[in-house]
Design an enzyme around this catalytic site. Structure first.
Site, PDB file in Angstrom:
ATOM      1  CD  GLU A  18      38.730  24.722  73.850  1.00 26.83           C
ATOM      2  OE1 GLU A  18      39.550  23.689  73.945  1.00 26.83           O
ATOM      3  OE2 GLU A  18      38.702  25.291  75.046  1.00 26.83           O
ATOM      4  CB  THR A  49      33.851  24.998  74.779  1.00 29.56           C
ATOM      5  OG1 THR A  49      33.308  26.221  74.490  1.00 29.56           O
ATOM      6  CG2 THR A  49      35.466  24.967  74.711  1.00 29.56           C
ATOM      7  CE1 TYR A  50      26.112  20.612  75.049  1.00 33.63           C
ATOM      8  CE2 TYR A  50      26.490  20.589  77.665  1.00 33.63           C
ATOM      9  CZ  TYR A  50      25.750  20.441  76.560  1.00 33.63           C
ATOM     10  OH  TYR A  50      24.351  20.127  76.773  1.00 33.63           O
ATOM     11  CG  HIS A  94      34.898  20.425  73.519  1.00 29.26           C
ATOM     12  ND1 HIS A  94      35.681  21.163  74.373  1.00 29.26           N
ATOM     13  CD2 HIS A  94      35.686  20.230  72.430  1.00 29.26           C
ATOM     14  CE1 HIS A  94      36.695  21.324  73.744  1.00 29.26           C
ATOM     15  NE2 HIS A  94      36.904  21.002  72.509  1.00 29.26           N
ATOM     16  CE  LYS A 199      40.808  10.736  80.559  1.00 28.28           C
ATOM     17  NZ  LYS A 199      40.606  12.170  80.627  1.00 28.28           N
TER      18      LYS A 199
END
Ligand code: FAD
Length: 318
Positions: A18, A49-50, A94, A199
């Site tokens: 990541e 990632t965000y 993300h 989820k």
């Protein structure tokens, strides 16, 4: 290709990692410099990632302080497109609930579909740095399960407010986050797993875990998931500790414990180099054990620095 397809096709443990978008104003070269050294280990996908907005106080010429919203690390989607373009492998953006209305989420997903992105890691996101609790946008999602539901709906051709007829179905593979040491807001592990199952029922097809430093916590987590009838692949997340700052920062930020053996070794470290050596050796041991135990893949947290992950992968994936 979807993460689930990569996992099905591979007979070996997959290597993935990541990255963080660079700080605003930095070029894409910084990203490529971080990825290039890791390409020899054939990552089938890279996560990006965000980072949501933050509020800061800025002094203006009239001497007034004004609260302004800034994003320090924008560019998640653009970086994903650049990765696909340059390396011809999958990139996983993300996507978070925080800061997005459901309409903005839908638009973001349409962009991702047009870019040929097949995977999304769907998350709630943390509270804004200056706030203590997570607050959803007025017309946004409060939990990752709702975001997953929206993506799943689009995969069925169902767009917001049923306004599109004869719509094209998207085909995203949806990932979600899991916490071997429980999410910090959960009352206990049981309730956290209850929501994790929701989820998966909503459409998540695999789980990537929060970092952990004691493999037994991951094995127990997987066992508890299976007992709860959560049968999707669970990718363990590994983070090498590489400097003195990490020793306090990681437990405080990610609500994780370091095992005694590791903590004892770190206590005798005087310099960043000492810490790095211990951290890398520990991550190598963890990775070797996970592979021996047949994990489907290992997801490394680089936090923007690939050197340590390269050393680990050289010992483990070569
Ligand atoms: P959720 O699954 O929504 O869970 C949040 C909490 O609410 C949990 O305690 C859960 O048990 C509970 N809960 C869930 N559903 C319900 C419900 N319906 N009713 C009541 N309670 C419920 N953050 C970022 O901002 N950007 C990133 O790029 C990013 N990447 C990450 C990658 C990984 C692999 C991981 C593990 C985390 C990442 N995070 C990222 C951090 C994540 O956003 C935070 O941990 C956040 O606090 C929770 O996100 P979640 O998706 O797990 O939330």
């Amino acid at each position: 290709m979807k993460v689930t397809e990569h996992l099905k096709q591979s007979e070996k443990t997959l290597f993935s990692f990541e990255i963080l978008p660079p700080l605003k104003g930095k070029g894409i070269e910084a990203i490529f410099e971080g990825i290039d050294p890791l390409m020899e280990f054939n990552p089938p996908f890279i996560n990006v990632t965000y980072h949501r907005e933050e509020y800061i106080y800025k002094k203006f010429p009239n001497d007034l302080l004004r609260k302004v919203s800034i994003r320090k690390r924008p560019g998640t989607v653009g970086i994903c497109a650049a990765i696909i373009n340059k390396y011809n492998i999958d990139a996983i953006p993300h996507l978070i609930c925080g800061g997005f209305s459901v309409e903005e989420t839908e638009n973001a997903l349409i962009d991702l579909q047009f870019l040929g992105i097949d995977n999304v890691l769907a998350l709630r996101g943390d509270p804004i740095k200056t706030e203590s609790t997570f607050v959803a946008e007025p017309n946004g999602h409060s939990y990752a399960v709702d975001l997953i539901g929206q993506i799943h709906n689009m995969n069925q051709g169902k767009y917001l407010y049923d306004e599109v007829e004869n719509s094209q179905k998207t085909d995203f593979c949806i990932g979600t986050a899991g916490y071997p040491e429980k999410h910090y807001e959960s009352m206990n592990m049981k309730t956290d797993l209850f929501y994790l199952k929701k989820k998966v029922e909503a459409g998540a097809e695999y789980i990537t875990t929060q970092m952990f430093f004691n493999n037994q916590k991951y094995y127990d987590f997987v066992e508890q998931c299976r007992k709860m009838d959560i049968h999707v692949p669970i990718l363990p997340g590994i983070k090498p500790i590489t400097n003195l700052r990490h020793i306090a920062f990681l437990p405080k930020t990610f609500y994780i414990d370091l095992p005694d053996e590791l903590a004892d070794k770190l206590m005798s470290c005087k310099t960043n180099n000492d810490v790095k050596k211990v951290g890398i050796e520990w991550a190598i041991k963890q990775s070797q054990d996970l592979i021996e135990n047949g994990v489907p893949g290992i997801h490394y947290y680089t936090m923007g620095k690939s050197e340590a992950v390269k050393e680990i992968a050289t010992n483990v994936f070569k």
